[in-house]
Design a protein around this motif. Structure first.
Motif, PDB file in Angstrom:
ATOM      1  N   ARG A  85      -1.805  -4.619  -6.023  1.00  0.00           N
ATOM      2  CA  ARG A  85      -2.235  -4.999  -4.668  1.00  0.00           C
ATOM      3  C   ARG A  85      -2.598  -6.485  -4.593  1.00  0.00           C
ATOM      4  N   ALA A  86      -3.195  -6.988  -5.656  1.00  0.00           N
ATOM      5  CA  ALA A  86      -3.653  -8.382  -5.671  1.00  0.00           C
ATOM      6  C   ALA A  86      -2.534  -9.358  -6.049  1.00  0.00           C
ATOM      7  N   VAL A 146      -6.206   3.016 -11.841  1.00  0.00           N
ATOM      8  CA  VAL A 146      -6.996   2.236 -10.890  1.00  0.00           C
ATOM      9  C   VAL A 146      -6.789   0.736 -11.108  1.00  0.00           C
ATOM     10  N   GLN A 147      -6.878   0.300 -12.376  1.00  0.00           N
ATOM     11  CA  GLN A 147      -6.702  -1.120 -12.697  1.00  0.00           C
ATOM     12  C   GLN A 147      -5.277  -1.590 -12.377  1.00  0.00           C
ATOM     13  N   ILE A 201      -3.132  -0.317 -10.138  1.00  0.00           N
ATOM     14  CA  ILE A 201      -2.921  -0.365  -8.685  1.00  0.00           C
ATOM     15  C   ILE A 201      -3.607  -1.586  -8.078  1.00  0.00           C
ATOM     16  N   GLU A 202      -4.803  -1.892  -8.530  1.00  0.00           N
ATOM     17  CA  GLU A 202      -5.518  -3.057  -8.008  1.00  0.00           C
ATOM     18  C   GLU A 202      -4.785  -4.354  -8.352  1.00  0.00           C
ATOM     19  N   ALA A 203      -4.244  -4.418  -9.584  1.00  0.00           N
ATOM     20  CA  ALA A 203      -3.492  -5.614  -9.996  1.00  0.00           C
ATOM     21  C   ALA A 203      -2.240  -5.780  -9.139  1.00  0.00           C
ATOM     22  N   ASN A 238       0.821  -1.211   0.000  1.00  0.00           N
ATOM     23  CA  ASN A 238       0.000   0.000   0.000  1.00  0.00           C
ATOM     24  C   ASN A 238       0.856   1.262   0.000  1.00  0.00           C
ATOM     25  N   TYR A 249      -0.104  -8.185 -11.095  1.00  0.00           N
ATOM     26  CA  TYR A 249       0.423  -7.282 -12.121  1.00  0.00           C
ATOM     27  C   TYR A 249       1.411  -8.034 -13.012  1.00  0.00           C
TER      28      TYR A 249
END
Length: 419
Positions: free
Chosen positions: A54-55, A47-48, A50-52, A6, A58
């Motif tokens: 975090r999960a 947004v996409q 950053i989410e990738a 994060n 990426y």
């Protein structure tokens, strides 16, 4: 530590990373997107992305492979990530450096905050002054291409507990390479060219530093350039054998036996310089090999057949001698600098003399620069070539040091010794 990812994708951290990548410029990667195109892409897709990240999903794009000629005739392989991937790597580096760097050895000087090649050179000089007059020069064979991913990630896991961060680092290691449109999977290596590679190299070579400190060796390391200082050839050969064994067995890297050696510091080049003893004091000097590379670049820029205006030519010269001078000013090169400055001015006089071309232009320009009618007429009508004319006393008076100073030509001698 679990929330480390994060911090990496924090908006301010990503913006700082983008600015650093922008300032460093650099070429586009396989997606052909430059800085501005990437800026727009990141606005639309942040947004996409950053989410990738975090999960842990990426997927970096392959690096673009580029070959850079080396001074010894070989080629250095660079892997250029896309600008997007460079921004993300830089964001990772900004967060991990404060965590990892304090753990590194005081005798590791490469790619670290508040550390420099000059400090490494000074430390080496101090060892020699203390009586460690032989050096074990360890050369790692294609280090950046040979790093074992599993070994590196096992070391990273000792320091970083955040799994998404580890997955992100692994994804960059596995990104692969694109060569002439063909994808090549990365089984090993951390390609030079991305912001993350230097930090990862220090992580794995920190294991070497710890071993050298454990054995109480006097050493200096700058990236993969490692020198160990000893008091005799016999001790050097023993150290070389033991350290080579450690590197190849424990770190799973390859030592280049042809380039590694034990010898006097004067006979070895460390970070572009060597050392010699003068009146009991250890001094730094620039070997012929390092000077030759510099002189070849100067020769190209000051070639009178190189079609470029004088202002641009001088800018290129200034850029070259500023960088070279700032680096090698640790050495005793004052007389060499004076010689180079004189040679540059003569070559520029030849360039200017050729630019004037016609007899009437030569005559008028010489008169404008304060040369008498008779001397200007005689010189303008000479049949001597450009190079011989560039050393003529009349041309020397016209195109003197003040003339080049007005055109903002820098002096190497002043750069290395501004007082």
């Amino acid at each position: 530590m679990d929330g480390l990812i994060n911090v990496i994708v924090n908006r301010d951290n990503l913006n700082d990373a983008f600015e650093k990548v922008r300032k460093n410029k650099g070429a586009a990667g396989v997606d052909a997107k430059d800085i501005e195109a990437t800026r727009q892409y990141l606005k639309e897709n942040k947004v996409q992305i950053i989410e990738a990240i975090r999960a842990g999903k990426y997927k970096p794009q392959p690096v673009r492979r580029v070959e850079i000629p080396k001074p010894d005739g070989g080629k250095r392989l660079l892997g250029i990530p896309t600008v997007t991937d460079r921004v993300i790597q830089q964001a990772v580096v900004q967060v991990l450096t404060p965590i990892l760097d304090p753990k590194f050895s005081n005798f590791s000087y490469g790619f670290r905050p508040n550390k420099s090649a000059h400090q490494a050179i000074e430390q080496a000089r101090n060892y020699i002054e203390e009586g460690y007059t032989y050096v074990v020069d360890i050369d790692l064979e294609k280090f950046f291409d040979k790093v074992q991913h599993d070994k590196l990630m096992s070391l990273m896991a000792k320091y970083i507990l955040c799994k998404p961060t580890l997955k992100l680092i692994r994804s960059f290691l596995n990104a692969g390479t694109m060569i002439d449109g063909t994808f090549i999977y990365a089984k090993e290596g951390t390609p030079q060219g991305g912001p993350l590679s230097p930090l990862l190299s220090n992580v794995i070579l920190h294991e070497l530093d710890k071993e050298l400190e454990k054995r109480q060796h006097k050493f200096v390391r700058y990236a993969d350039d490692c020198n160990i200082y000893v008091k005799s050839v016999k001790a050097g050969e023993r150290v070389k054998e033991g350290v080579t064994s450690f590197i190849e067995k424990k770190l799973q890297l390859k030592v280049n036996e042809e380039k590694s050696a034990v010898g006097k510091p004067r006979a070895r080049i460390f970070l572009g310089v060597s050392f010699y003893k003068y009146r009991g004091e250890i001094k730094v000097y620039v070997p012929k090999k390092s000077k030759k590379r510099f002189e070849e670049k100067l020769k190209y820029i000051t070639n009178r057949n190189y079609s470029i205006d004088m202002e641009s030519r001088i800018q290129k010269i200034n850029y070259l001698i500023q960088g070279w001078g700032n680096y090698f000013k640790v050495a005793d090169i004052q007389s060499y600098a004076n010689k180079i400055d004189s040679h540059i001015r003569r070559r520029l006089r030849a360039c200017r003399w050729k630019e004037w071309k016609r007899t009437i232009s030569k005559y008028r320009n010489l008169k404008r620069l304060g040369i008498s009618h008779n001397d200007a007429y005689k010189m303008a009508n000479t049949r001597k070539g450009y190079w011989r004319s560039s050393n003529n006393p009349i041309v020397n008076r016209a195109l003197n040091n003040k003339y080049w100073l007005k055109l903002k030509l820098k002096n190497l001698a002043t750069i290395i010794n501004p007082t």
